[in-house]
Design an enzyme around this catalytic site. Structure first.
Site, PDB file in Angstrom:
ATOM      1  N   PRO A   1      14.392  -7.904  -6.784  1.00 37.35           N
ATOM      2  CA  PRO A   1      14.074  -9.315  -7.060  1.00 37.35           C
ATOM      3  C   PRO A   1      14.386 -10.228  -5.867  1.00 37.35           C
ATOM      4  O   PRO A   1      13.635 -11.153  -5.588  1.00 37.35           O
ATOM      5  CB  PRO A   1      14.958  -9.645  -8.263  1.00 37.35           C
ATOM      6  CG  PRO A   1      15.143  -8.339  -8.952  1.00 37.35           C
ATOM      7  CD  PRO A   1      15.175  -7.299  -7.868  1.00 37.35           C
TER       8      PRO A   1
ATOM      9  N   GLY B   1      12.156  -8.685  -1.085  1.00 30.38           N
ATOM     10  CA  GLY B   1      10.747  -8.277  -1.025  1.00 30.38           C
ATOM     11  C   GLY B   1      10.388  -8.035   0.426  1.00 30.38           C
ATOM     12  O   GLY B   1      10.613  -6.952   0.960  1.00 30.38           O
ATOM     13  N   SER B   2       9.904  -9.097   1.093  1.00 31.83           N
ATOM     14  CA  SER B   2       9.602  -8.976   2.528  1.00 31.83           C
ATOM     15  C   SER B   2      10.874  -8.662   3.312  1.00 31.83           C
ATOM     16  O   SER B   2      10.842  -7.938   4.310  1.00 31.83           O
ATOM     17  CB  SER B   2       9.005 -10.284   3.047  1.00 31.83           C
ATOM     18  OG  SER B   2       7.834 -10.582   2.327  1.00 31.83           O
TER      19      SER B   2
ATOM     20  N   ILE C   1       7.680  -1.484  -9.010  1.00 31.08           N
ATOM     21  CA  ILE C   1       7.656  -0.101  -8.533  1.00 31.08           C
ATOM     22  C   ILE C   1       6.473   0.667  -9.143  1.00 31.08           C
ATOM     23  O   ILE C   1       6.420   0.906 -10.349  1.00 31.08           O
ATOM     24  CB  ILE C   1       9.003   0.616  -8.833  1.00 31.08           C
ATOM     25  CG1 ILE C   1      10.177  -0.191  -8.229  1.00 31.08           C
ATOM     26  CG2 ILE C   1       8.966   2.055  -8.316  1.00 31.08           C
ATOM     27  CD1 ILE C   1      10.089  -0.483  -6.736  1.00 31.08           C
ATOM     28  N   THR C   2       5.554   1.049  -8.259  1.00 30.52           N
ATOM     29  CA  THR C   2       4.348   1.771  -8.694  1.00 30.52           C
ATOM     30  C   THR C   2       4.724   3.180  -9.153  1.00 30.52           C
ATOM     31  O   THR C   2       5.548   3.848  -8.512  1.00 30.52           O
ATOM     32  CB  THR C   2       3.336   1.822  -7.526  1.00 30.52           C
ATOM     33  OG1 THR C   2       3.034   0.486  -7.133  1.00 30.52           O
ATOM     34  CG2 THR C   2       2.046   2.535  -7.936  1.00 30.52           C
TER      35      THR C   2
ATOM     36  N   GLN D   1     -32.169 -15.372   5.526  1.00 28.38           N
ATOM     37  CA  GLN D   1     -31.251 -15.084   6.623  1.00 28.38           C
ATOM     38  C   GLN D   1     -29.780 -15.282   6.212  1.00 28.38           C
ATOM     39  O   GLN D   1     -28.891 -14.538   6.649  1.00 28.38           O
ATOM     40  CB  GLN D   1     -31.582 -15.982   7.812  1.00 28.38           C
ATOM     41  CG  GLN D   1     -31.121 -15.395   9.116  1.00 28.38           C
ATOM     42  CD  GLN D   1     -31.557 -16.235  10.289  1.00 28.38           C
ATOM     43  OE1 GLN D   1     -31.297 -17.441  10.318  1.00 28.38           O
ATOM     44  NE2 GLN D   1     -32.213 -15.629  11.249  1.00 28.38           N
TER      45      GLN D   1
ATOM     46  N   GLU E   1       3.163  -2.907   0.359  1.00 30.81           N
ATOM     47  CA  GLU E   1       3.581  -2.224   1.606  1.00 30.81           C
ATOM     48  C   GLU E   1       3.745  -3.222   2.759  1.00 30.81           C
ATOM     49  O   GLU E   1       3.398  -2.947   3.908  1.00 30.81           O
ATOM     50  CB  GLU E   1       2.623  -1.087   1.946  1.00 30.81           C
ATOM     51  CG  GLU E   1       2.690  -0.009   0.882  1.00 30.81           C
ATOM     52  CD  GLU E   1       2.186   1.345   1.304  1.00 30.81           C
ATOM     53  OE1 GLU E   1       2.249   1.660   2.495  1.00 30.81           O
ATOM     54  OE2 GLU E   1       1.779   2.086   0.414  1.00 30.81           O
TER      55      GLU E   1
ATOM     56  N   THR F   1       3.517  -7.680   3.089  1.00 23.63           N
ATOM     57  CA  THR F   1       2.399  -8.637   3.035  1.00 23.63           C
ATOM     58  C   THR F   1       1.755  -8.737   4.423  1.00 23.63           C
ATOM     59  O   THR F   1       2.342  -8.319   5.427  1.00 23.63           O
ATOM     60  CB  THR F   1       2.888 -10.041   2.642  1.00 23.63           C
ATOM     61  OG1 THR F   1       3.749 -10.519   3.690  1.00 23.63           O
ATOM     62  CG2 THR F   1       3.633 -10.045   1.318  1.00 23.63           C
TER      63      THR F   1
HETATM   64  C1  LIG Z   1       1.294  -4.325  -7.841  1.00 23.26           C
HETATM   65  C2  LIG Z   1       2.396  -4.130  -6.865  1.00 23.26           C
HETATM   66  C3  LIG Z   1       2.804  -2.827  -6.542  1.00 23.26           C
HETATM   67  C4  LIG Z   1       3.908  -2.641  -5.703  1.00 23.26           C
HETATM   68  N1  LIG Z   1       4.395  -1.374  -5.499  1.00 23.26           N
HETATM   69  C5  LIG Z   1       5.593  -1.206  -4.867  1.00 23.26           C
HETATM   70  C6  LIG Z   1       6.244   0.073  -4.814  1.00 23.26           C
HETATM   71  O1  LIG Z   1       5.706   1.106  -5.276  1.00 23.26           O
HETATM   72  N2  LIG Z   1       7.480   0.148  -4.245  1.00 23.26           N
HETATM   73  C7  LIG Z   1       8.105  -0.936  -3.708  1.00 23.26           C
HETATM   74  O2  LIG Z   1       9.212  -0.785  -3.225  1.00 23.26           O
HETATM   75  N3  LIG Z   1       7.519  -2.173  -3.732  1.00 23.26           N
HETATM   76  C8  LIG Z   1       6.288  -2.321  -4.310  1.00 23.26           C
HETATM   77  N4  LIG Z   1       5.685  -3.573  -4.357  1.00 23.26           N
HETATM   78  C9  LIG Z   1       6.369  -4.698  -3.772  1.00 23.26           C
HETATM   79  C10 LIG Z   1       5.662  -5.292  -2.570  1.00 23.26           C
HETATM   80  O3  LIG Z   1       5.794  -4.466  -1.446  1.00 23.26           O
HETATM   81  C11 LIG Z   1       6.210  -6.713  -2.375  1.00 23.26           C
HETATM   82  O4  LIG Z   1       5.670  -7.503  -3.421  1.00 23.26           O
HETATM   83  C12 LIG Z   1       5.867  -7.302  -1.018  1.00 23.26           C
HETATM   84  O5  LIG Z   1       6.526  -6.612   0.003  1.00 23.26           O
HETATM   85  C13 LIG Z   1       6.223  -8.786  -0.937  1.00 23.26           C
HETATM   86  O6  LIG Z   1       7.493  -9.059  -1.436  1.00 23.26           O
HETATM   87  P1  LIG Z   1       7.693 -10.220  -2.537  1.00 23.26           P
HETATM   88  O7  LIG Z   1       6.684 -10.018  -3.606  1.00 23.26           O
HETATM   89  O8  LIG Z   1       9.103 -10.239  -2.910  1.00 23.26           O
HETATM   90  O9  LIG Z   1       7.273 -11.552  -1.781  1.00 23.26           O
HETATM   91  P2  LIG Z   1       8.210 -12.483  -0.841  1.00 23.26           P
HETATM   92  O10 LIG Z   1       8.897 -11.631   0.155  1.00 23.26           O
HETATM   93  O11 LIG Z   1       9.021 -13.379  -1.690  1.00 23.26           O
HETATM   94  O12 LIG Z   1       7.107 -13.328  -0.080  1.00 23.26           O
HETATM   95  C14 LIG Z   1       6.439 -14.446  -0.660  1.00 23.26           C
HETATM   96  C15 LIG Z   1       5.496 -15.024   0.381  1.00 23.26           C
HETATM   97  O13 LIG Z   1       6.242 -15.415   1.546  1.00 23.26           O
HETATM   98  C16 LIG Z   1       5.711 -14.797   2.690  1.00 23.26           C
HETATM   99  N5  LIG Z   1       6.778 -14.481   3.635  1.00 23.26           N
HETATM  100  C17 LIG Z   1       7.943 -13.839   3.402  1.00 23.26           C
HETATM  101  N6  LIG Z   1       8.654 -13.710   4.527  1.00 23.26           N
HETATM  102  C18 LIG Z   1       7.919 -14.279   5.520  1.00 23.26           C
HETATM  103  C19 LIG Z   1       8.083 -14.437   6.917  1.00 23.26           C
HETATM  104  N7  LIG Z   1       9.178 -13.994   7.563  1.00 23.26           N
HETATM  105  N8  LIG Z   1       7.110 -15.071   7.612  1.00 23.26           N
HETATM  106  C20 LIG Z   1       5.999 -15.525   7.006  1.00 23.26           C
HETATM  107  N9  LIG Z   1       5.768 -15.389   5.675  1.00 23.26           N
HETATM  108  C21 LIG Z   1       6.719 -14.764   4.948  1.00 23.26           C
HETATM  109  C22 LIG Z   1       5.054 -13.538   2.168  1.00 23.26           C
HETATM  110  O14 LIG Z   1       4.067 -13.062   3.074  1.00 23.26           O
HETATM  111  C23 LIG Z   1       4.461 -14.011   0.869  1.00 23.26           C
HETATM  112  O15 LIG Z   1       3.241 -14.665   1.123  1.00 23.26           O
HETATM  113  C24 LIG Z   1       4.547  -3.757  -5.136  1.00 23.26           C
HETATM  114  C25 LIG Z   1       4.091  -5.057  -5.420  1.00 23.26           C
HETATM  115  C26 LIG Z   1       3.050  -5.259  -6.281  1.00 23.26           C
HETATM  116  C27 LIG Z   1       2.611  -6.654  -6.616  1.00 23.26           C
END
Ligand SMILES: Cc1cc2nc3c(=O)[nH]c(=O)nc-3n(C[C@H](O)[C@H](O)[C@H](O)COP(=O)(O)OP(=O)(O)OC[C@H]3O[C@@H](n4cnc5c(N)ncnc54)[C@H](O)[C@@H]3O)c2cc1C
Length: 381
Positions: free
Chosen positions: A128, A131-132, A157-158, A279, A364, A366
Site C-alpha cells: 500500500p 508502489g513506484s 498481486i497478480t 485521408q 511493472e 509506471t
Molecule cells: C492490475 C494490476 C496488476 C499488478 N500486478 C502486480 C504484481 O503481480 N506484483 C506486484 O508486485 N505489483 C503488481 N502491480 C502493482 C504495480 O506495479 C503498481 O501499481 C505500480 O508500480 C505503481 O504503483 P502505485 O499503484 O502504488 O502508484 P504510485 O507509486 O502511488 O504512483 C501514482 C502516480 O505517481 C507517479 N509517480 C510515482 N513516483 C513518481 C516519480 N518519482 N516521478 C514521476 N511520477 C511518479 C506514478 O507514475 C503514477 O502515475 C499491479 C498493479 C495493477 C493495477
C-alpha cells in the site's frame, strides 16, 4: 551485419503461439472479460500444449527461451488477449527471481513443482505504501532459528489467489531498512496468509489480483532466494528481463486492434466510398502501422541486448516498455475512433483492447518510472 529475420526456431515459436491463440484465446476472450475470473481452462491447455514456462530451463520442463523468443511468444498472446497473456506471463515474472538468483536445488524443487501440478506463481513486491517507490517496502521477515517469520501487507498481486507459491520481497532488518530487502519463496497455502477479495478493475479482466496479509508466516531459511539484502537487485534484474514481455504483449494487442480497424474501414462505406479512402482515416492507419513496427523493433532490440549487450539492457528494456505500452494505448484508442459506434460496441473487441492497453502503462513500473530509469541511465553514460 544487421539481420531482422527471425530464426527458423523463432518462426516456429510464433506459429505455435498463434495457433494456440486462434484456438483457445480468441474464442474465449469476451467470456473471460465478462466473467473476470482466472482462465484455468486456458492455462491448463497451455500446459498441455507446451505454451507455459518458456523461460524455464529445459531440464525443469521449460523451453530455455531467450528473451527474444519470449518476446515473439508474448506478442502472439497479446494479439489474443492481454489479460490471459499476463496470467501466463505473470507466472514467468514470479519465476524470474528464481531464474536469476536461486540455487540449482531451489530451481529443481520449485520449477519442478509448478510444472508438475500445472499451476501458477505470483510476484509480491507492491505494498500500500510502496508502489513506484520499491525501497519503501515495509513487510518484515525476521530470522528466528532456522525460519523467518513474515509479517506484512502486499497489494495488486497478480495470480495471488490462484498461486501455488509466491516470490515475496521483505526487509530482514528494520535497522538497515530497504538495504535489507530480501526475496523469499512462500508456499501460498502457508498458515497465516490471508487473501483479500479480488480487485475490480477496468481491463485485463482475465487476470486476477488480490491484496495479501501475512500474519506470522513461517518461511524455512532454505526458501530465501539469494542473500539477505540482495532483494532490490533481484527485483530490478527481474524487471530487466520481464519488461520486454509487457512491451511485446502491448505490441500484440495494438496489432490486433489495428488489423480489425483496417478491415473494418476498408469495408465500411459512407459518402459512396470506403471509410479508409478518406485521408484522415488512411493516415490514422499509416500512423498505427508505423508505431507498431517501431514498438516491435525496440522490443526485439531490448530482448536481444539481454544476450548480446547487457550494458544497454536496463535502459532498452525500460524504453521498450514505455514506448510499446504508450503506442498500445494510442493505437487501440485510434482503432475505436476509426470504427465509430462499432468501435465502441463490444462486438468488434477493440473497446476491450483499449481498456486492456491502459494497464501496460502502469504495472511493472509506471511509464513515469520507466522515464526515471531511462534518464538515470542516459545521464550516467
Ligand atoms: C492490475 C494490476 C496488476 C499488478 N500486478 C502486480 C504484481 O503481480 N506484483 C506486484 O508486485 N505489483 C503488481 N502491480 C502493482 C504495480 O506495479 C503498481 O501499481 C505500480 O508500480 C505503481 O504503483 P502505485 O499503484 O502504488 O502508484 P504510485 O507509486 O502511488 O504512483 C501514482 C502516480 O505517481 C507517479 N509517480 C510515482 N513516483 C513518481 C516519480 N518519482 N516521478 C514521476 N511520477 C511518479 C506514478 O507514475 C503514477 O502515475 C499491479 C498493479 C495493477 C493495477
Amino acid at each position: 551485419m544487421l539481420n531482422f529475420q527471425l530464426s527458423k526456431e523463432q518462426e516456429e515459436i510464433q506459429a505455435k503461439y498463434k495457433d494456440f491463440v486462434d484456438r483457445w484465446v480468441i474464442p474465449n476472450r469476451l467470456k473471460y472479460d465478462e466473467l473476470a475470473e482466472f482462465p484455468w481452462e486456458i492455462v491448463k491447455a497451455a500446459y498441455r500444449e507446451g505454451i507455459m514456462n518458456g523461460v524455464m530451463p529445459v531440464e525443469y520442463g521449460g523451453h530455455n527461451f531467450s528473451l527474444l523468443d519470449g518476446a515473439v511468444a508474448s506478442e502472439e498472446l497479446g494479439a489474443g488477449c492481454i489479460g490471459m497473456g499476463i496470467s501466463i506471463d505473470a507466472n514467468t515474472l514470479a519465476l524470474t527471481p528464481l531464474y536469476v538468483a536461486a540455487t540449482d536445488e531451489q530451481k529443481k524443487k520449485y520449477f519442478g513443482l509448478i510444472n508438475e501440478i500445472q499451476g501458477v506463481a505470483a510476484y509480491c513486491l507492491t505494498e500500500p505504501n510502496a508502489g513506484s517507490d520499491v525501497q519503501g517496502i515495509k513487510s518484515l521477515a525476521l530470522k528466528k532459528g532456522d525460519k523467518y517469520i513474515l509479517n506484512g501487507h502486499k497489494r495488486f498481486i497478480t495470480n495471488a489467489e490462484v498461486s501455488t507459491f509466491m516470490t515475496v520481497f521483505a526487509q530482514t532488518d528494520p535497522e538497515k531498512g530497504s538495504r535489507s530487502l530480501t526475496a523469499f519463496l512462500v508456499p501460498s497455502d502457508s498458515a497465516g496468509i490471508e487473501f483479500k477479495p479480488r480487485l475490480q478493475k477496468m481491463g485485463q479482466k482475465a487476470s486476477v489480483q488480490n491484496e495479501i496479509l501475512f500474519h506470522d508466516v513461517e518461511i524455512p531459511v532454505e526458501n530465501r532466494i539469494g542473500e539477505e539484502g540482495h532483494g532490490f537487485l533481484i527485483a530490478m534484474k527481474t524487471f530487466d528481463r520481464t519488461r520486454t514481455g509487457v512491451a511485446a504483449l502491448s505490441v500484440g494487442n495494438a496489432r490486433a486492434a489495428y488489423e480489425i480497424a483496417k478491415e473494418w474501414t476498408k469495408n465500411r462505406r459512407q459518402f459512396g466510398q470506403p471509410i479508409a479512402s478518406n485521408q484522415a482515416i488512411g493516415f490514422m492507419l499509416a500512423d498505427m502501422a508505423t508505431k507498431i513496427e517501431c514498438a516491435r523493433l525496440i522490443t526485439w532490440y531490448a530482448a536481444w541486448a539481454y544476450d548480446f549487450d547487457k550494458k544497454k539492457l536496463n535502459k532498452l528494456s525500460a524504453m521498450s516498455k514505455l514506448y510499446a505500452s504508450d503506442i498500445g494505448m494510442e493505437v487501440t484508442t485510434d482503432a475505436v475512433q476509426a470504427m465509430g459506434g462499432d468501435g465502441y460496441s463490444r462486438e468488434f473487441h477493440v473497446e476491450k483492447m483499449m481498456r486492456d492497453a491502459k494497464l501496460c502503462q502502469i504495472y511493472e513500473g509506471t511509464n513515469q518510472v520507466q522515464r526515471v530509469v531511462i534518464s538515470k541511465s542516459i545521464l550516467k553514460e
